[in-house]
Motif scaffolding. Structure first.
Motif, short mmCIF file in Angstrom:
data_model
loop_
_atom_site.label_atom_id
_atom_site.label_comp_id
_atom_site.label_asym_id
_atom_site.label_seq_id
_atom_site.Cartn_x
_atom_site.Cartn_y
_atom_site.Cartn_z
N THR A 4 52.71 -12.64 -50.84
CA THR A 4 51.53 -11.79 -50.64
C THR A 4 50.50 -12.60 -49.84
N PHE A 5 49.48 -11.91 -49.31
CA PHE A 5 48.38 -12.62 -48.64
C PHE A 5 47.76 -13.64 -49.59
N VAL A 6 47.56 -13.21 -50.83
CA VAL A 6 46.92 -14.08 -51.82
C VAL A 6 47.73 -15.36 -52.00
N GLN A 7 49.03 -15.21 -52.16
CA GLN A 7 49.89 -16.40 -52.31
C GLN A 7 49.81 -17.29 -51.08
N VAL A 153 45.13 -16.68 -60.37
CA VAL A 153 45.64 -16.03 -59.15
C VAL A 153 45.95 -14.57 -59.48
N PRO A 154 45.34 -13.63 -58.74
CA PRO A 154 45.59 -12.23 -59.07
C PRO A 154 46.97 -11.74 -58.60
N PHE A 155 47.49 -10.77 -59.30
CA PHE A 155 48.64 -10.01 -58.79
C PHE A 155 48.11 -9.06 -57.72
N LYS A 190 43.12 -7.22 -59.72
CA LYS A 190 44.22 -7.25 -58.74
C LYS A 190 43.63 -7.53 -57.37
N ALA A 191 44.49 -7.93 -56.45
CA ALA A 191 44.07 -8.03 -55.04
C ALA A 191 44.63 -6.79 -54.35
N LEU A 192 43.78 -6.08 -53.63
CA LEU A 192 44.27 -4.97 -52.81
C LEU A 192 44.62 -5.57 -51.45
N ALA A 252 57.18 -8.98 -49.99
CA ALA A 252 56.34 -9.75 -50.94
C ALA A 252 56.39 -9.06 -52.31
N PRO A 253 56.16 -9.85 -53.38
CA PRO A 253 56.30 -9.29 -54.73
C PRO A 253 55.05 -8.51 -55.18
N TYR A 254 54.92 -7.29 -54.71
CA TYR A 254 53.75 -6.49 -55.08
C TYR A 254 53.94 -5.83 -56.44
N GLU A 255 52.85 -5.77 -57.19
CA GLU A 255 52.92 -5.14 -58.51
C GLU A 255 52.96 -3.63 -58.39
N LYS A 256 52.35 -3.12 -57.34
CA LYS A 256 52.27 -1.67 -57.17
C LYS A 256 52.15 -1.35 -55.68
#
Ligand code: SF4
Length: 419
Positions: A4-7, A153-155, A190-192, A252-256
Motif C-alpha cells: 500500500t502507499f502507507v507501507q 501503522v494503519p490498515f 484507516k488510510a484511504l 497491495a493488501p487492502y482491507e476494503k
C-alpha cells in the motif's frame, strides 16, 4: 504481494518493512500546530524541559484560525507563539498568510514525507502523496522536541476511482458521496488510498479537497499517487526537486475496496449536524439560505473561487456571501484573475486569507435559526459559533448557485443564467 502507499512511505522512512497494526517510532519531516492548538503544544514542550529542538527548521506554527485576533486572549496566544518561534528558531505562518494546510501544500509538503500537525485536517497533504495526519497537542509537543512520533501503522482502504467529473460536479461532491457511503466512523484509523484511472482526471486542487476530508469518515489519512499532476503542481510552486514518483500496486493488501464511478456522482450536500448526513442537492427542496461561505482548507483555492465567479459574474446574490482565500498566494492569484472584483460586485464580502468563520471564532457567526451553506468540511452543531444555527456543506459551485437564488440550488439547474 504489492504494498500500500502507507507501507511504501513508512517503510522507506524507517529503513525497514512496516506492518499494518504494529506500532513504531517514526522520524518526522514536518511538525506543525496552529494558533488554537499551538499554546498547549508549547506547554507540553516546556514541561519536557528539553532545552533545544531537534530540528527547528522543520517546525512551523500558523496563526490562521483567529486571524487577525478578535479578542485579547487570542491576541495573547499569538504573542506567545511568536515569542516561542523566535526563541527556538522555528518557522511561522503569520496572520494573513492563510490556512495551515494550504500553506503546507504550497510551500512544504512533498511526496514520501511524514507530516504531523496539531489539526485534524493535516491529512490534506496526502494529496501530494505524503503520509500526513493530525495529532493532539501532546504528541505534537513531543514531536516538536524530538522530531519523532510513535504511531500504529494503519490498515488501508482502496478507493478506486473511475471516469471524469461531469460539468458543475466537483471533487467536493466525490468526497461527500464517499463519506455518505462509509459513514462518519466507517474508516476509523484507516488510510484511504485513492487509486484507479479516475485519479488521473483530478487536478491537484481536486485531490486536496478529497484528501482534506478523509478524516470526516474517521480516516488517519487520505493519499493520492504521486504522478505527473503532482510534478506539475510542485513545479508551479517552484519545488520541482521535491518530486518523487509513488505509484500504487494493484495487488497491495487492502482491507476494503470501494468503487466510485465519478461520472455517476451528482452535486451533494451534507445536512446538519453531521458530515455523513448526505443527500443529492436536487433532493433537498425549498431550503432558504441566509449566508453562504466560500473558503477554508477544503474549498478556498483559486479554482474554487474561479468556479464561483463563473456563476456570479454580472449578477447579484440573494444570500449574504462571505469569501475567504485559503492563502495569501490564492488571494494574489485571484486578484490577477479578477475573481474578487466579480465576487464583490455580486455582493460578496472579502475576508482576509485564513480560516474565516469556519470554526465560529469570528467573521460570520450565525444568528439563531439562520442557515449557512459552506464550502468547508464540518457542520457540527455550533461549529460556526451558534448551536442555534444550521450548517449545510456543499461544493463552491453549489454555494455560488445557492447564493444567487437564495435557496439551496443544484448548479446544473436550468434558468440560473436568468437571475
Ligand atoms: Fe480547520 Fe476550517 Fe481552518 Fe480548515 S479552514 S484548518 S477546517 S478551521
Amino acid at each position: 504481494m504489492g504494498k500500500t502507499f502507507v507501507q511504501k512511505i513508512l517503510s522507506k522512512k524507517l529503513g525497514k518493512e512496516v506492518e499494518p497494526g504494529k506500532i513504531y517510532i517514526f522520524p518526522t519531516d514536518w511538525v506543525f500546530a496552529q494558533d488554537g492548538t499551538g499554546p498547549l503544544a508549547i506547554k507540553v514542550f516546556q514541561e519536557l524541559q528539553i532545552k533545544e529542538v531537534s530540528n527547528p527548521s522543520r517546525v512551523i506554527f500558523f496563526l490562521d484560525h483567529a486571524s487577525p485576533p478578535p479578542r485579547s486572549e487570542l491576541a495573547n496566544s499569538h504573542k506567545l507563539i511568536r515569542e516561542f518561534c523566535a526563541r527556538i528558531g522555528c518557522l511561522i505562518g503569520e496572520e494573513g498568510d492563510g490556512v495551515c494546510h494550504q500553506i503546507m501544500v504550497e510551500r512544504y509538503s512533498a511526496p514520501g514525507q511524514i507530516i504531523v500537525g496539531a489539526d485534524s485536517h493535516t491529512c490534506t497533504s496526502g494529496a501530494l502523496s505524503a503520509f500526513a495526519t493530525g495529532m493532539g497537542s501532546t504528541d505534537i509537543g513531543v514531536a516538536i522536541a524530538l522530531g519523532k512520533v510513535w504511531m500504529k501503522v494503519p490498515f488501508s482502504f482502496n478507493i478506486q476511482l473511475k471516469g471524469k467529473l461531469k460539468e458543475r460536479v466537483t471533487a467536493k461532491d466525490i468526497i461527500l458521496h464517499l463519506i455518505g457511503k462509509l459513514g462518519a466512523s466507517g474508516a476509523t484509523y484507516k488510510a484511504l488510498e485513492f487509486t484507479g484511472e479516475g485519479t488521473r482526471n483530478l487536478s491537484m486542487d481536486d485531490r486536496l479537497t478529497i484528501s482534506n476530508m478523509a478524516v470526516e469518515c474517521g480516516a488517519k489519512t487520505g493519499i493520492f499517487p504521486s504522478d505527473e499532476i503532482t510534478r506539475e503542481y510542485l513545479t508551479s510552486m517552484g519545488r520541482e526537486n521535491d518530486f518523487q514518483e509513488i505509484s500504487y500496486d494493484t495487488d497491495a493488501p487492502y482491507e476494503k475496496e470501494v468503487f466510485i464511478n465519478i461520472e455517476e456522482v451528482e452535486p451533494m450536500v451534507s445536512l446538519p449536524h453531521s458530515v455523513d448526513n448526505v443527500s443529492k442537492v436536487k433532493e433537498v427542496k425549498n431550503l432558504k439560505i441566509d449566508q453562504v461561505f466560500i473558503g477554508t482548507c477544503t474549498g478556498g483555492r483559486l479554482s474554487d473561487f474561479m468556479k464561483a465567479a463563473e456563476i456570479l459574474e454580472g449578477k447579484k446574490v440573494k444570500s449574504r456571501l462571505l469569501i475567504a482565500p485559503g492563502s495569501r498566494k490564492v488571494f494574489l492569484e485571484g486578484e490577477k484573475e479578477g475573481v474578487w472584483k466579480i465576487l464583490i460586485e455580486a455582493g460578496g464580502i472579502l475576508l482576509p486569507p485564513g480560516c474565516g468563520p469556519c470554526v465560529g471564532i469570528h467573521q460570520g457567526v450565525l444568528a439563531d435559526g439562520e442557515v449557512c451553506l459552506s464550502s468547508a468540511n464540518r457542520n457540527f452543531k455550533g461549529r460556526m459559533g451558534n448551536p442555534k444555527g444550521a450548517i449545510y456543506l456543499a461544493s463552491p459551485i453549489t454555494c455560488a448557485a445557492s447564493a444567487l437564488t437564495g435557496y439551496l440550488t443544484d448548479p446544473r439547474e436550468a434558468g440560473l443564467e436568468d437571475y
